[in-house]
Design an enzyme around this catalytic site. Structure first.
Site, PDB file in Angstrom:
ATOM      1  N   CYS A 172       0.830  -1.204   0.000  1.00 60.94           N
ATOM      2  CA  CYS A 172       0.000   0.000   0.000  1.00 60.94           C
ATOM      3  C   CYS A 172       0.872   1.265   0.000  1.00 60.94           C
ATOM      4  CB  CYS A 172      -0.928  -0.007   1.215  1.00 60.94           C
ATOM      5  SG  CYS A 172      -2.031   1.414   1.247  1.00 60.94           S
TER       6      CYS A 172
ATOM      7  N   CYS B 297       0.345   5.037   6.900  1.00 63.93           N
ATOM      8  CA  CYS B 297      -0.292   4.822   8.205  1.00 63.93           C
ATOM      9  C   CYS B 297       0.716   4.125   9.144  1.00 63.93           C
ATOM     10  CB  CYS B 297      -1.538   3.967   8.038  1.00 63.93           C
ATOM     11  SG  CYS B 297      -2.607   4.558   6.697  1.00 63.93           S
TER      12      CYS B 297
ATOM     13  N   CYS C  44       0.419   0.402  10.285  1.00 65.69           N
ATOM     14  CA  CYS C  44      -0.061  -0.647   9.378  1.00 65.69           C
ATOM     15  C   CYS C  44       1.035  -1.509   8.762  1.00 65.69           C
ATOM     16  CB  CYS C  44      -0.892  -0.018   8.264  1.00 65.69           C
ATOM     17  SG  CYS C  44      -1.670  -1.298   7.240  1.00 65.69           S
TER      18      CYS C  44
ATOM     19  N   CYS D  94     -16.311  -9.258   5.740  1.00 61.41           N
ATOM     20  CA  CYS D  94     -15.696  -7.990   5.356  1.00 61.41           C
ATOM     21  C   CYS D  94     -14.417  -8.231   4.568  1.00 61.41           C
ATOM     22  CB  CYS D  94     -15.407  -7.161   6.604  1.00 61.41           C
ATOM     23  SG  CYS D  94     -14.630  -5.582   6.212  1.00 61.41           S
TER      24      CYS D  94
ATOM     25  N   CYS E 147     -19.415  -6.547   3.545  1.00 61.72           N
ATOM     26  CA  CYS E 147     -18.759  -5.291   3.865  1.00 61.72           C
ATOM     27  C   CYS E 147     -17.433  -5.243   3.104  1.00 61.72           C
ATOM     28  CB  CYS E 147     -18.504  -5.257   5.372  1.00 61.72           C
ATOM     29  SG  CYS E 147     -17.619  -3.782   5.919  1.00 61.72           S
TER      30      CYS E 147
ATOM     31  N   CYS F 272     -19.502   1.992   8.608  1.00 59.44           N
ATOM     32  CA  CYS F 272     -18.704   1.414   9.694  1.00 59.44           C
ATOM     33  C   CYS F 272     -17.457   2.281   9.819  1.00 59.44           C
ATOM     34  CB  CYS F 272     -18.339  -0.026   9.327  1.00 59.44           C
ATOM     35  SG  CYS F 272     -17.160  -0.766  10.472  1.00 59.44           S
TER      36      CYS F 272
ATOM     37  N   ARG G 200     -17.807  -2.387  18.127  1.00 58.71           N
ATOM     38  CA  ARG G 200     -17.064  -3.631  17.897  1.00 58.71           C
ATOM     39  C   ARG G 200     -15.747  -3.671  18.658  1.00 58.71           C
ATOM     40  NH1 ARG G 200     -16.905  -3.607  12.426  1.00 58.71           N
ATOM     41  NH2 ARG G 200     -19.068  -4.204  12.588  1.00 58.71           N
TER      42      ARG G 200
HETATM   43  N1  SAM Z   1      -6.696   0.422   3.176  1.00 63.66           N
HETATM   44  C1  SAM Z   1      -7.993   0.622   3.687  1.00 63.66           C
HETATM   45  C2  SAM Z   1      -8.091   1.771   4.664  1.00 63.66           C
HETATM   46  O1  SAM Z   1      -7.087   2.191   5.195  1.00 63.66           O
HETATM   47  O2  SAM Z   1      -9.203   2.215   4.896  1.00 63.66           O
HETATM   48  C3  SAM Z   1      -8.603  -0.606   4.319  1.00 63.66           C
HETATM   49  C4  SAM Z   1      -7.803  -1.549   5.161  1.00 63.66           C
HETATM   50  S1  SAM Z   1      -7.100  -0.874   6.641  1.00 63.66           S
HETATM   51  C5  SAM Z   1      -6.025  -2.176   7.101  1.00 63.66           C
HETATM   52  C6  SAM Z   1      -8.448  -0.898   7.799  1.00 63.66           C
HETATM   53  C7  SAM Z   1      -8.203  -0.438   9.185  1.00 63.66           C
HETATM   54  O3  SAM Z   1      -7.500  -1.397   9.921  1.00 63.66           O
HETATM   55  C8  SAM Z   1      -7.406   0.823   9.394  1.00 63.66           C
HETATM   56  O4  SAM Z   1      -8.144   1.982   9.177  1.00 63.66           O
HETATM   57  C9  SAM Z   1      -7.000   0.695  10.862  1.00 63.66           C
HETATM   58  O5  SAM Z   1      -7.944   1.334  11.680  1.00 63.66           O
HETATM   59  C10 SAM Z   1      -7.014  -0.809  11.097  1.00 63.66           C
HETATM   60  N2  SAM Z   1      -5.660  -1.311  11.375  1.00 63.66           N
HETATM   61  C11 SAM Z   1      -4.665  -1.475  10.489  1.00 63.66           C
HETATM   62  N3  SAM Z   1      -3.544  -1.927  11.076  1.00 63.66           N
HETATM   63  C12 SAM Z   1      -3.826  -2.050  12.393  1.00 63.66           C
HETATM   64  C13 SAM Z   1      -3.060  -2.461  13.537  1.00 63.66           C
HETATM   65  N4  SAM Z   1      -1.795  -2.804  13.435  1.00 63.66           N
HETATM   66  N5  SAM Z   1      -3.678  -2.473  14.742  1.00 63.66           N
HETATM   67  C14 SAM Z   1      -4.980  -2.115  14.853  1.00 63.66           C
HETATM   68  N6  SAM Z   1      -5.746  -1.720  13.812  1.00 63.66           N
HETATM   69  C15 SAM Z   1      -5.178  -1.669  12.601  1.00 63.66           C
HETATM   70  C1  DTB Z   2     -11.170  -2.427  11.708  1.00 64.44           C
HETATM   71  O1  DTB Z   2     -11.509  -1.416  12.338  1.00 64.44           O
HETATM   72  N1  DTB Z   2     -10.299  -3.323  12.128  1.00 64.44           N
HETATM   73  C2  DTB Z   2     -10.101  -4.360  11.144  1.00 64.44           C
HETATM   74  C3  DTB Z   2     -11.109  -3.967  10.032  1.00 64.44           C
HETATM   75  N2  DTB Z   2     -11.629  -2.724  10.508  1.00 64.44           N
HETATM   76  C4  DTB Z   2     -10.701  -3.899   8.659  1.00 64.44           C
HETATM   77  C5  DTB Z   2      -8.682  -4.520  10.712  1.00 64.44           C
HETATM   78  C6  DTB Z   2      -7.717  -4.705  11.854  1.00 64.44           C
HETATM   79  C7  DTB Z   2      -6.395  -4.956  11.241  1.00 64.44           C
HETATM   80  C8  DTB Z   2      -5.377  -5.347  12.249  1.00 64.44           C
HETATM   81  C9  DTB Z   2      -4.036  -5.553  11.624  1.00 64.44           C
HETATM   82  C10 DTB Z   2      -3.994  -6.623  10.600  1.00 64.44           C
HETATM   83  O2  DTB Z   2      -4.483  -7.765  10.825  1.00 64.44           O
HETATM   84  O3  DTB Z   2      -3.425  -6.381   9.521  1.00 64.44           O
HETATM   85 FE1  SF4 Z   3      -2.853   1.248   3.358  1.00 66.48          FE
HETATM   86 FE2  SF4 Z   3      -2.756   0.100   5.748  1.00 66.48          FE
HETATM   87 FE3  SF4 Z   3      -3.158   2.704   5.551  1.00 66.48          FE
HETATM   88 FE4  SF4 Z   3      -5.110   1.012   4.761  1.00 66.48          FE
HETATM   89  S1  SF4 Z   3      -4.349   1.271   6.837  1.00 66.48           S
HETATM   90  S2  SF4 Z   3      -4.382   2.833   3.680  1.00 66.48           S
HETATM   91  S3  SF4 Z   3      -3.849  -0.685   3.982  1.00 66.48           S
HETATM   92  S4  SF4 Z   3      -1.304   1.608   4.927  1.00 66.48           S
END
Ligand code: SAM
Ligand code: DTB
Ligand code: SF4
Length: 332
Positions: A53, A57, A60, A97, A129, A189, A261
């Site tokens: 990506c 973030c 992430c 989802c 979702c 959501c 959630r």
């Molecule tokens: N790329 C899309 C976005 O950012 O909306 C969708 C996938 S993204 C992984 C969805 C959500 O997962 C993020 O907005 C964040 O709140 C959550 N998330 C990602 N990495 C995480 C982590 N290490 N711990 C907790 N929540 C996480």
């Molecule tokens: C949300 O709030 N938490 C989920 C879902 N929406 C997409 C994702 C959590 C991701 C945690 C890190 C991972 O497994 O990559």
């Molecule tokens: Fe990309 Fe992760 Fe950020 Fe979603 S949360 S936009 S997958 S870097």
């Protein structure tokens, strides 16, 4: 008590800062008044496109710029996704989802495949979702027409704290996408993460943004940071359960009808800690041994927890419409 979206920051702060047990009693009372106690929505996540990506973030593991050792893959095949959804349904999930590590959805062949996935999962009778980054209103309408029920798009933290965590997009970009989802008639959501190094005002500010939207999100995920090696937040300390409880209880009181959630971070929480979160008004979880890329409790472990705590999985919206005819208190 009515559902309000004219909360002030100070009002929400006063709720958040109540003595813990008082806060829990109040949240539980609101939950009992507005919802079916003991009913918990069970969702399954599937990463349909992993890693690579372009966003930054800081939490992430899927951001291309961090070296997390994650195995990236392109968009999965439609049939594979449908079979994963069937499996999740057999294990008791009613919402499925699909996540994609995209900055935004583009109008290309991959999006056409996503529309097929949405339609296929919808035909299984599950709530479908997606969480795939930013969307235009036109894209949201196409997803809705394909059978999408909900779209996840987190604001993650408060407006003030946002640029400490993400610099490649703005808070307003997130709010614009949430508006586009709403305009298309898709269930919203949106929630966030605690444990990013934010202060108390940032936590309260996040709930303030959600609880003062013109219409509350139908679901609010509260994630505890899963600190992943290689990300800038790899050394953050695990959040305390009492911080999760405060967030969940404050969300429950300010957004009484919303599905709150208990999301990422459950693997590190003993059942007794999760029980506190359910008492404080959490009524949804992600189930299955993987979130998007990190581990989560197994279906079997969650089933034992449901038995122990006397929780029941919430039925999917379709069955809900049927059962509503014979029930006195069906809602959302
Ligand atoms: N790329 C899309 C976005 O950012 O909306 C969708 C996938 S993204 C992984 C969805 C959500 O997962 C993020 O907005 C964040 O709140 C959550 N998330 C990602 N990495 C995480 C982590 N290490 N711990 C907790 N929540 C996480
Ligand atoms: C949300 O709030 N938490 C989920 C879902 N929406 C997409 C994702 C959590 C991701 C945690 C890190 C991972 O497994 O990559
Ligand atoms: Fe990309 Fe992760 Fe950020 Fe979603 S949360 S936009 S997958 S870097």
């Amino acid at each position: 008590m009515q559902v309000r979206n004219n909360w002030t920051f100070e009002e929400i702060k006063a709720i958040y800062q109540k003595p813990l047990l008082e806060l829990m009693y109040e949240a539980s009372a609101v939950h009992q008044k507005f919802n079916r106690i003991g009913e918990v929505q069970v969702n399954t996540l599937l990463s349909v496109k992993t890693g690579g990506c372009p966003e930054d973030c800081a939490y992430c593991p899927q951001a291309a710029r961090y070296n997390t050792g994650l195995k990236a893959h392109k968009l999965l095949d439609v049939d594979d996704v449908i079979s994963k959804a069937s499996e999740a349904k057999e294990n008791g999930s009613t919402r499925f989802c699909m996540g994609a590590a995209w900055r935004e959805v583009r109008d290309n062949k991959d999006f056409d495949k996503v529309l097929e996935m949405v339609s296929g999962v919808n035909q299984l009778g599950m709530e479908v979702c997606c969480t795939m980054g930013m969307l235009t209103e036109e894209q949201a309408i196409r997803l809705k027409n394909a059978g999408l029920y909900a779209y996840n798009h987190n604001i993650d933290t408060s407006e003030e704290h946002y640029d400490k965590v993400i610099t490649t997009r703005t808070y307003q970009d997130r709010l614009n996408t949430i508006g586009n989802i709403r305009k298309a008639g898709i269930s919203v959501c949106s929630g966030g993460i605690i444990g990013l190094g934010e202060n108390e005002d940032a936590r309260i500010g996040m709930i303030y943004t959600l609880a003062t939207l013109p219409q509350h999100p139908e679901s609010v995920p509260v994630n505890a940071l899963v600190a992943v090696e290689g990300t800038p937040l790899e050394d953050m300390k695990r959040v305390s359960v009492f911080d999760m409880v405060r967030m969940i209880a404050t969300a429950r009181i300010t957004m009484p009808l919303t599905l709150v959630r208990l999301s990422a971070g459950r693997l590190d929480m003993p059942v007794a800690e999760q029980a506190l979160c359910f008492f404080a008004g959490a009524n949804s979880i992600f189930a299955g041994d993987k979130l998007l890329t990190t581990p989560n409790p197994s279906f079997a472990d969650d089933q034992s927890m449901f038995e122990l705590l006397g929780l029941r999985p919430r039925v999917a919206f379709k069955q809900e419409e049927v059962s509503a005819e014979t029930s006195c208190c069906a809602n959302h």
